[in-house]
Design a protein around this motif. Structure first.
Motif, PDB file in Angstrom:
ATOM      1  N   LYS A 225       0.789  -1.227   0.000  1.00 59.14           N
ATOM      2  CA  LYS A 225       0.000   0.000   0.000  1.00 59.14           C
ATOM      3  C   LYS A 225       0.821   1.277   0.000  1.00 59.14           C
ATOM      4  CE  LYS A 225      -3.802  -2.284   2.305  1.00 59.14           C
ATOM      5  NZ  LYS A 225      -4.645  -2.380   3.472  1.00 59.14           N
ATOM      6  N   GLY A 226       2.127   1.171   0.240  1.00 62.47           N
ATOM      7  CA  GLY A 226       2.968   2.356   0.317  1.00 62.47           C
ATOM      8  C   GLY A 226       3.391   2.869  -1.044  1.00 62.47           C
ATOM      9  N   LYS A 227       3.895   4.095  -1.054  1.00 59.27           N
ATOM     10  CA  LYS A 227       4.432   4.685  -2.279  1.00 59.27           C
ATOM     11  C   LYS A 227       5.901   4.302  -2.400  1.00 59.27           C
ATOM     12  CE  LYS A 227       2.387   8.418  -4.078  1.00 59.27           C
ATOM     13  NZ  LYS A 227       2.358   9.787  -4.493  1.00 59.27           N
ATOM     14  N   CYS A 228       6.321   3.976  -3.624  1.00 59.47           N
ATOM     15  CA  CYS A 228       7.694   3.568  -3.867  1.00 59.47           C
ATOM     16  C   CYS A 228       8.458   4.699  -4.545  1.00 59.47           C
ATOM     17  CB  CYS A 228       7.733   2.313  -4.737  1.00 59.47           C
ATOM     18  SG  CYS A 228       9.399   1.752  -5.069  1.00 59.47           S
ATOM     19  N   PHE A 229       9.639   4.988  -4.020  1.00 64.36           N
ATOM     20  CA  PHE A 229      10.544   5.968  -4.607  1.00 64.36           C
ATOM     21  C   PHE A 229      11.874   5.256  -4.817  1.00 64.36           C
ATOM     22  CE2 PHE A 229       7.513   8.229  -1.990  1.00 64.36           C
ATOM     23  CZ  PHE A 229       7.112   9.275  -2.800  1.00 64.36           C
ATOM     24  N   ALA A 230      12.394   5.287  -6.038  1.00 64.97           N
ATOM     25  CA  ALA A 230      13.606   4.538  -6.343  1.00 64.97           C
ATOM     26  C   ALA A 230      14.745   5.457  -6.750  1.00 64.97           C
ATOM     27  CB  ALA A 230      13.329   3.528  -7.447  1.00 64.97           C
ATOM     28  N   GLN A 231      15.928   5.063  -6.374  1.00 60.65           N
ATOM     29  CA  GLN A 231      17.174   5.697  -6.780  1.00 60.65           C
ATOM     30  C   GLN A 231      18.103   4.579  -7.248  1.00 60.65           C
ATOM     31  OE1 GLN A 231      18.174   8.801  -7.020  1.00 60.65           O
ATOM     32  NE2 GLN A 231      16.580   9.931  -5.965  1.00 60.65           N
ATOM     33  N   SER A 232      19.334   4.917  -7.596  1.00 62.78           N
ATOM     34  CA  SER A 232      20.239   3.890  -8.102  1.00 62.78           C
ATOM     35  C   SER A 232      20.699   2.932  -7.007  1.00 62.78           C
ATOM     36  CB  SER A 232      21.448   4.528  -8.781  1.00 62.78           C
ATOM     37  OG  SER A 232      22.185   5.274  -7.841  1.00 62.78           O
ATOM     38  N   THR A 233      20.827   3.404  -5.773  1.00 59.31           N
ATOM     39  CA  THR A 233      21.329   2.535  -4.707  1.00 59.31           C
ATOM     40  C   THR A 233      20.232   1.983  -3.801  1.00 59.31           C
ATOM     41  OG1 THR A 233      21.715   4.415  -3.241  1.00 59.31           O
ATOM     42  CG2 THR A 233      23.564   3.693  -4.604  1.00 59.31           C
ATOM     43  N   ILE A 234      19.100   2.677  -3.717  1.00 55.96           N
ATOM     44  CA  ILE A 234      18.043   2.243  -2.796  1.00 55.96           C
ATOM     45  C   ILE A 234      16.665   2.419  -3.429  1.00 55.96           C
ATOM     46  CG2 ILE A 234      19.273   2.646  -0.629  1.00 55.96           C
ATOM     47  CD1 ILE A 234      17.886   5.374  -0.463  1.00 55.96           C
ATOM     48  N   ALA A 235      15.724   1.638  -2.925  1.00 51.48           N
ATOM     49  CA  ALA A 235      14.308   1.845  -3.206  1.00 51.48           C
ATOM     50  C   ALA A 235      13.643   2.043  -1.846  1.00 51.48           C
ATOM     51  CB  ALA A 235      13.703   0.655  -3.925  1.00 51.48           C
ATOM     52  N   VAL A 236      12.758   3.023  -1.742  1.00 53.92           N
ATOM     53  CA  VAL A 236      12.153   3.362  -0.455  1.00 53.92           C
ATOM     54  C   VAL A 236      10.635   3.276  -0.578  1.00 53.92           C
ATOM     55  CG1 VAL A 236      11.952   5.119   1.335  1.00 53.92           C
ATOM     56  CG2 VAL A 236      14.079   4.897   0.062  1.00 53.92           C
ATOM     57  N   TYR A 237      10.027   2.540   0.351  1.00 51.91           N
ATOM     58  CA  TYR A 237       8.571   2.439   0.436  1.00 51.91           C
ATOM     59  C   TYR A 237       8.125   3.243   1.650  1.00 51.91           C
ATOM     60  CZ  TYR A 237       8.934  -1.385  -2.891  1.00 51.91           C
ATOM     61  OH  TYR A 237       9.181  -2.130  -4.013  1.00 51.91           O
ATOM     62  N   ILE A 238       7.159   4.139   1.438  1.00 48.61           N
ATOM     63  CA  ILE A 238       6.704   5.022   2.511  1.00 48.61           C
ATOM     64  C   ILE A 238       5.194   4.892   2.649  1.00 48.61           C
ATOM     65  CG2 ILE A 238       6.507   7.417   3.256  1.00 48.61           C
ATOM     66  CD1 ILE A 238       9.137   7.908   1.738  1.00 48.61           C
ATOM     67  N   LEU A 239       4.753   4.681   3.879  1.00 50.33           N
ATOM     68  CA  LEU A 239       3.335   4.509   4.167  1.00 50.33           C
ATOM     69  C   LEU A 239       2.978   5.338   5.392  1.00 50.33           C
ATOM     70  CD1 LEU A 239       0.675   2.919   3.584  1.00 50.33           C
ATOM     71  CD2 LEU A 239       1.501   1.217   5.199  1.00 50.33           C
ATOM     72  N   LYS A 240       1.895   6.092   5.311  1.00 55.21           N
ATOM     73  CA  LYS A 240       1.403   6.865   6.459  1.00 55.21           C
ATOM     74  C   LYS A 240       0.876   5.878   7.492  1.00 55.21           C
ATOM     75  CE  LYS A 240      -0.150  10.586   8.576  1.00 55.21           C
ATOM     76  NZ  LYS A 240       0.754  11.232   9.495  1.00 55.21           N
ATOM     77  N   ASP A 241       1.335   6.051   8.727  1.00 58.72           N
ATOM     78  CA  ASP A 241       0.947   5.159   9.816  1.00 58.72           C
ATOM     79  C   ASP A 241       0.029   5.913  10.764  1.00 58.72           C
ATOM     80  OD1 ASP A 241       0.766   3.074  11.563  1.00 58.72           O
ATOM     81  OD2 ASP A 241       2.788   3.267  12.362  1.00 58.72           O
ATOM     82  N   TYR A 242      -1.253   5.582  10.747  1.00 58.06           N
ATOM     83  CA  TYR A 242      -2.240   6.311  11.537  1.00 58.06           C
ATOM     84  C   TYR A 242      -2.320   5.815  12.976  1.00 58.06           C
ATOM     85  CZ  TYR A 242      -3.701   8.146   7.063  1.00 58.06           C
ATOM     86  OH  TYR A 242      -3.718   8.773   5.847  1.00 58.06           O
ATOM     87  N   ARG A 243      -1.785   4.646  13.271  1.00 55.32           N
ATOM     88  CA  ARG A 243      -1.936   4.059  14.590  1.00 55.32           C
ATOM     89  C   ARG A 243      -0.767   4.365  15.519  1.00 55.32           C
ATOM     90  NH1 ARG A 243      -3.561  -1.948  14.204  1.00 55.32           N
ATOM     91  NH2 ARG A 243      -5.120  -1.446  15.736  1.00 55.32           N
ATOM     92  N   HIS A 244       0.379   4.667  14.957  1.00 52.35           N
ATOM     93  CA  HIS A 244       1.587   4.841  15.757  1.00 52.35           C
ATOM     94  C   HIS A 244       2.110   6.260  15.553  1.00 52.35           C
ATOM     95  CE1 HIS A 244       5.630   3.873  17.316  1.00 52.35           C
ATOM     96  NE2 HIS A 244       5.011   2.880  17.935  1.00 52.35           N
ATOM     97  N   GLY A 245       2.509   6.924  16.613  1.00 52.75           N
ATOM     98  CA  GLY A 245       2.912   8.319  16.516  1.00 52.75           C
ATOM     99  C   GLY A 245       4.278   8.550  15.907  1.00 52.75           C
ATOM    100  N   ALA A 246       5.217   7.677  16.205  1.00 46.88           N
ATOM    101  CA  ALA A 246       6.589   7.883  15.740  1.00 46.88           C
ATOM    102  C   ALA A 246       6.808   7.216  14.380  1.00 46.88           C
ATOM    103  CB  ALA A 246       7.569   7.316  16.752  1.00 46.88           C
ATOM    104  N   THR A 247       7.821   7.679  13.679  1.00 47.88           N
ATOM    105  CA  THR A 247       8.194   7.072  12.413  1.00 47.88           C
ATOM    106  C   THR A 247       9.001   5.818  12.693  1.00 47.88           C
ATOM    107  OG1 THR A 247       8.160   9.116  11.159  1.00 47.88           O
ATOM    108  CG2 THR A 247       9.574   7.391  10.328  1.00 47.88           C
ATOM    109  N   ARG A 248       8.628   4.733  12.022  1.00 46.58           N
ATOM    110  CA  ARG A 248       9.341   3.469  12.177  1.00 46.58           C
ATOM    111  C   ARG A 248      10.113   3.183  10.890  1.00 46.58           C
ATOM    112  NH1 ARG A 248       4.640  -0.224  14.504  1.00 46.58           N
ATOM    113  NH2 ARG A 248       3.382   1.059  13.134  1.00 46.58           N
ATOM    114  N   PHE A 249      11.303   2.615  11.037  1.00 48.59           N
ATOM    115  CA  PHE A 249      12.255   2.488   9.945  1.00 48.59           C
ATOM    116  C   PHE A 249      12.725   1.047   9.831  1.00 48.59           C
ATOM    117  CE2 PHE A 249      16.719   2.829   8.470  1.00 48.59           C
ATOM    118  CZ  PHE A 249      16.500   3.435   7.253  1.00 48.59           C
ATOM    119  N   GLY A 250      12.623   0.484   8.621  1.00 46.71           N
ATOM    120  CA  GLY A 250      13.082  -0.882   8.380  1.00 46.71           C
ATOM    121  C   GLY A 250      13.988  -0.958   7.163  1.00 46.71           C
TER     122      GLY A 250
END
Length: 119
Positions: free
Chosen positions: A22-47
């Motif tokens: 369900k997240g949005k994908c943003f790609a670069q040459s070294t990484i691809a990043v998936y970002i999803l708004k988290d409505y249940r948790h206040g802090a940003t979680r990183f994996g």
């Protein structure tokens, strides 16, 4: 001196899958990043994920350390309330931290997640 925000690790497998689906994908040459708004948790979680196709354990762990360090520099400026999953691509395996940090910053700017960082 600015107070640093703690990096909260994303560990639940279902949240990784949710970010991929369900997240949005943003790609670069070294990484691809998936970002999803988290409505249940206040802090940003990183994996971080690195496929076994990318090399042995030593290479994969190096890539994770580089990505984690790049995010650590940007964490004070990242908005709260998101799930961020970074996938290492083949170019990330040999890339220096400065390159990965620059691309991660570019992705977070495109996703409008950086707040307060001078451009």
């Amino acid at each position: 001196m600015e107070k640093t925000k703690k990096i909260i690790a994303l560990k639940q497998n279902y949240l990784f899958g949710k970010a991929y689906d369900k997240g949005k994908c943003f790609a670069q040459s070294t990484i691809a990043v998936y970002i999803l708004k988290d409505y249940r948790h206040g802090a940003t979680r990183f994996g971080i994920t690195v496929s076994k196709k990318r090399g042995g354990a030593v290479e994969r762990n190096r890539a994770k350390r580089v990505i984690r360090e790049a995010f650590r520099h940007l964490r004070p400026y990242v908005k709260d309330g998101y799930i961020i999953v970074v996938v290492a691509r083949q170019a990330c395996m040999k890339a220096p931290c400065a390159v990965v940090e620059g691309e991660l910053e570019e992705v977070l700017k495109r996703a409008a997640l950086l707040a307060g960082k001078d451009v």
